[in-house]
Motif scaffolding. Structure first.
Motif, PDB file in Angstrom:
ATOM      1  N   GLN A   1       2.629  -4.244  -5.464  1.00  0.00           N
ATOM      2  CA  GLN A   1       3.713  -3.283  -5.304  1.00  0.00           C
ATOM      3  C   GLN A   1       4.793  -3.798  -4.348  1.00  0.00           C
ATOM      4  O   GLN A   1       5.825  -3.162  -4.198  1.00  0.00           O
ATOM      5  N   ARG A   2       4.501  -4.925  -3.672  1.00  0.00           N
ATOM      6  CA  ARG A   2       5.412  -5.525  -2.689  1.00  0.00           C
ATOM      7  C   ARG A   2       5.785  -4.531  -1.587  1.00  0.00           C
ATOM      8  O   ARG A   2       6.958  -4.366  -1.237  1.00  0.00           O
ATOM      9  N   ILE A   3       4.765  -3.897  -1.035  1.00  0.00           N
ATOM     10  CA  ILE A   3       4.963  -2.877  -0.008  1.00  0.00           C
ATOM     11  C   ILE A   3       4.172  -3.257   1.239  1.00  0.00           C
ATOM     12  O   ILE A   3       2.977  -3.586   1.160  1.00  0.00           O
ATOM     13  N   ALA A   4       4.852  -3.213   2.384  1.00  0.00           N
ATOM     14  CA  ALA A   4       4.259  -3.573   3.669  1.00  0.00           C
ATOM     15  C   ALA A   4       4.182  -2.329   4.548  1.00  0.00           C
ATOM     16  O   ALA A   4       5.152  -1.579   4.659  1.00  0.00           O
ATOM     17  N   CYS A   5       3.029  -2.133   5.193  1.00  0.00           N
ATOM     18  CA  CYS A   5       2.807  -0.950   6.017  1.00  0.00           C
ATOM     19  C   CYS A   5       2.305  -1.377   7.396  1.00  0.00           C
ATOM     20  O   CYS A   5       1.509  -2.319   7.507  1.00  0.00           O
TER      21      CYS A   5
ATOM     22  N   GLY B   1      16.264  -3.390   2.146  1.00  0.00           N
ATOM     23  CA  GLY B   1      14.924  -2.847   2.187  1.00  0.00           C
ATOM     24  C   GLY B   1      14.957  -1.420   2.735  1.00  0.00           C
ATOM     25  O   GLY B   1      15.861  -1.057   3.494  1.00  0.00           O
ATOM     26  N   TYR B   2      13.973  -0.625   2.343  1.00  0.00           N
ATOM     27  CA  TYR B   2      13.876   0.767   2.778  1.00  0.00           C
ATOM     28  C   TYR B   2      12.541   0.975   3.490  1.00  0.00           C
ATOM     29  O   TYR B   2      11.552   0.289   3.216  1.00  0.00           O
ATOM     30  N   SER B   3      12.518   1.931   4.406  1.00  0.00           N
ATOM     31  CA  SER B   3      11.257   2.285   5.063  1.00  0.00           C
ATOM     32  C   SER B   3      11.288   3.737   5.508  1.00  0.00           C
ATOM     33  O   SER B   3      12.349   4.369   5.565  1.00  0.00           O
ATOM     34  N   PHE B   4      10.113   4.228   5.843  1.00  0.00           N
ATOM     35  CA  PHE B   4       9.967   5.563   6.422  1.00  0.00           C
ATOM     36  C   PHE B   4       8.610   5.600   7.120  1.00  0.00           C
ATOM     37  O   PHE B   4       7.774   4.699   6.932  1.00  0.00           O
TER      38      PHE B   4
ATOM     39  N   ARG C   1       4.339   3.213   9.269  1.00  0.00           N
ATOM     40  CA  ARG C   1       5.593   2.844   8.620  1.00  0.00           C
ATOM     41  C   ARG C   1       5.297   2.178   7.281  1.00  0.00           C
ATOM     42  O   ARG C   1       4.473   1.258   7.197  1.00  0.00           O
ATOM     43  N   ILE C   2       5.974   2.637   6.243  1.00  0.00           N
ATOM     44  CA  ILE C   2       5.830   2.091   4.887  1.00  0.00           C
ATOM     45  C   ILE C   2       7.178   1.515   4.482  1.00  0.00           C
ATOM     46  O   ILE C   2       8.193   2.221   4.504  1.00  0.00           O
ATOM     47  N   ALA C   3       7.198   0.246   4.117  1.00  0.00           N
ATOM     48  CA  ALA C   3       8.456  -0.445   3.840  1.00  0.00           C
ATOM     49  C   ALA C   3       8.361  -1.218   2.536  1.00  0.00           C
ATOM     50  O   ALA C   3       7.305  -1.763   2.187  1.00  0.00           O
ATOM     51  N   GLY C   4       9.474  -1.270   1.836  1.00  0.00           N
ATOM     52  CA  GLY C   4       9.478  -2.021   0.587  1.00  0.00           C
ATOM     53  C   GLY C   4      10.862  -2.093  -0.023  1.00  0.00           C
ATOM     54  O   GLY C   4      11.856  -1.686   0.578  1.00  0.00           O
ATOM     55  N   THR C   5      10.928  -2.639  -1.235  1.00  0.00           N
ATOM     56  CA  THR C   5      12.134  -2.752  -2.058  1.00  0.00           C
ATOM     57  C   THR C   5      12.996  -3.959  -1.673  1.00  0.00           C
ATOM     58  O   THR C   5      13.164  -4.271  -0.504  1.00  0.00           O
ATOM     59  N   MET C   6      13.484  -4.621  -2.681  1.00  0.00           N
ATOM     60  CA  MET C   6      14.525  -5.629  -2.538  1.00  0.00           C
ATOM     61  C   MET C   6      15.664  -5.178  -3.447  1.00  0.00           C
ATOM     62  O   MET C   6      15.631  -5.376  -4.658  1.00  0.00           O
TER      63      MET C   6
END
Length: 407
Positions: A290-294, A270-273, A302-307
């Motif tokens: 979008q499967r994105i958690a903030c 997973g990636y975040s910024f 913080r914005i996080a997502g991706t598998m």
């Protein structure tokens, strides 16, 4: 006094060490990099047992092929020859059925139900870090986009969880940074969040203050079971104890292969910024389509997502960060997505059947705790509590019985 060596200073490892101390065990914690150096630092910090559900579901069969052709999709699989990866994906996809989803959800529900109480136990025991109630805002571009999310929530409820979900008349009522493109939203209650880095630092400090020896920068190369369980470091140093716990996240297979643990653990990266927002944001935001958690994080967002299914030690892929930006740009307003700080990639330990690996191995005195996928933060304290119980008493609590690492 009994002595245990815990390998891994993430949430699961530190929680296990803390609960071993509660039972009078002397603890040494070893980590090759440091506290929260794996997937524990940069995640969204969600304590959402109502969302701790199986990753594979029937939608995988329609979403998966589409995602492979979409560079901005949350799911990313590198197109290359990798027998181990494609073998894992085949097994993972085989669990994308309603029957398998229900079986996995039934196994996860008991630990989901005790997860938040275990954070309260750590707090009462002196861990100086907060967890905060929601509500969480769940946003959609259009009402029809909520169908899959509502089905997931209903599945968790069907298995006995209380997951309060209420439609919002105004999507921006609780989350002013949602743009006008977001036309539907819900509030999710009964969940919490935390700041992962500071929380893990506080948990590590608590373990050390209670007498643990924390060794960082020490890589374990071998684990030996038997009457005198031991670990061997890259330096050649050998350390013996009464028990050893392997809690190394996505790197668990490196030490667990020789312990009889055959279930594959694949890194789901997973990636975040973090970004600045024009107005303060108080509540976590989830964009399910979008499967994105903030999450609010130290004055920023913080914005996080991706598998991303790659090997855990591969370099970060900047295109994955850009994919997250592309997915959220139209749904957020008053957010400077081009001034990103704390860009991060972390490797979640994913199993094909969606269940963690928690318990004794074939090597006497050696235990593992890992394989939680996206749910290591929320389920870590409960895992540590039940694993410590098994190590000290020999009793396998029903909560972790389905997670037998020798299955």
């Amino acid at each position: 006094m009994a002595h245990s060596i815990v390998i891994g200073a993430g949430m699961v490892g530190l929680a296990t060490a803390w609960h071993l101390q509660e039972r009078g065990v002397e603890v040494t914690v070893i980590d090759r990099a440091g506290v929260a150096a794996g997937s524990s630092w940069g995640n969204a910090g969600w304590l959402t047992p109502g969302k701790a559900i199986p990753l594979a579901d029937p939608s995988l069969w329609t979403y998966g092929p589409t995602a492979l052709l979409d560079p901005d999709a949350a799911l990313h699989v590198p197109l290359r020859v990798d027998v181990n990866l494609w073998s894992f994906l085949a097994r993972f996809a085989a669990h994308g059925t309603r029957r398998a989803w229900d079986a996995t959800m039934a196994a996860l529900t008991p630990i989901d139900k005790i997860a938040l109480g275990c954070f309260d136990e750590l707090s009462a025991g002196g861990v100086q870090a907060w967890t905060r109630e929601g509500p969480f805002v769940i946003g959609f571009a259009q009402p029809s986009d909520a169908t899959a999310f509502l089905r997931e929530i209903e599945g968790a409820r069907r298995h006995g969880q209380d997951v309060p979900l209420t439609p919002l008349d105004d999507p921006r009522e609780l989350c002013p940074i949602l743009s006008e493109r977001a036309t539907a939203a819900y509030r999710l209650d009964g969940q919490r969040f935390l700041e992962p880095g500071p929380y893990l630092e506080a948990l590590g400090e608590s373990v050390v203050e209670r007498g643990a020896n924390l060794r960082v920068g020490a890589a374990v190369t071998t684990v030996v079971g038997g009457p005198h369980p031991a670990v061997v470091l890259a330096t050649g140093e050998r350390l013996e104890a009464d028990s050893v716990v392997v809690a190394t996240g996505a790197w668990l297979p490196k030490l667990a292969r020789g312990l009889g643990v055959r279930t594959r653990v694949q890194a789901g990266r997973g990636y975040s910024f973090t970004v600045k927002t024009d107005v303060p944001v108080e509540h976590p935001l989830y964009l399910p389509k979008q499967r994105i958690a903030c999450t609010p994080y130290q004055g920023r967002f913080r914005i996080a997502g991706t598998m991303e299914f790659r090997r855990p030690d591969e370099p970060p892929q900047p295109r994955r960060i850009q994919a997250i930006v592309n997915q959220v740009r139209e749904l957020l307003t008053g957010v400077d997505l081009d001034d990103r700080h704390d860009e991060w990639v972390g490797s979640r330990p994913v199993t094909p059947d969606g269940l963690p690996l928690v318990g004794a191995t074939r090597s006497p005195g050696v235990f593992v705790g890992g394989g939680h996928g996206m749910w290591g933060i929320v389920l870590g304290p409960a895992t540590g509590k039940m694993l410590a119980k098994q190590i000290v008493t020999g009793e396998v609590d029903p909560t972790i019985a389905p997670f037998d690492p020798l299955r």
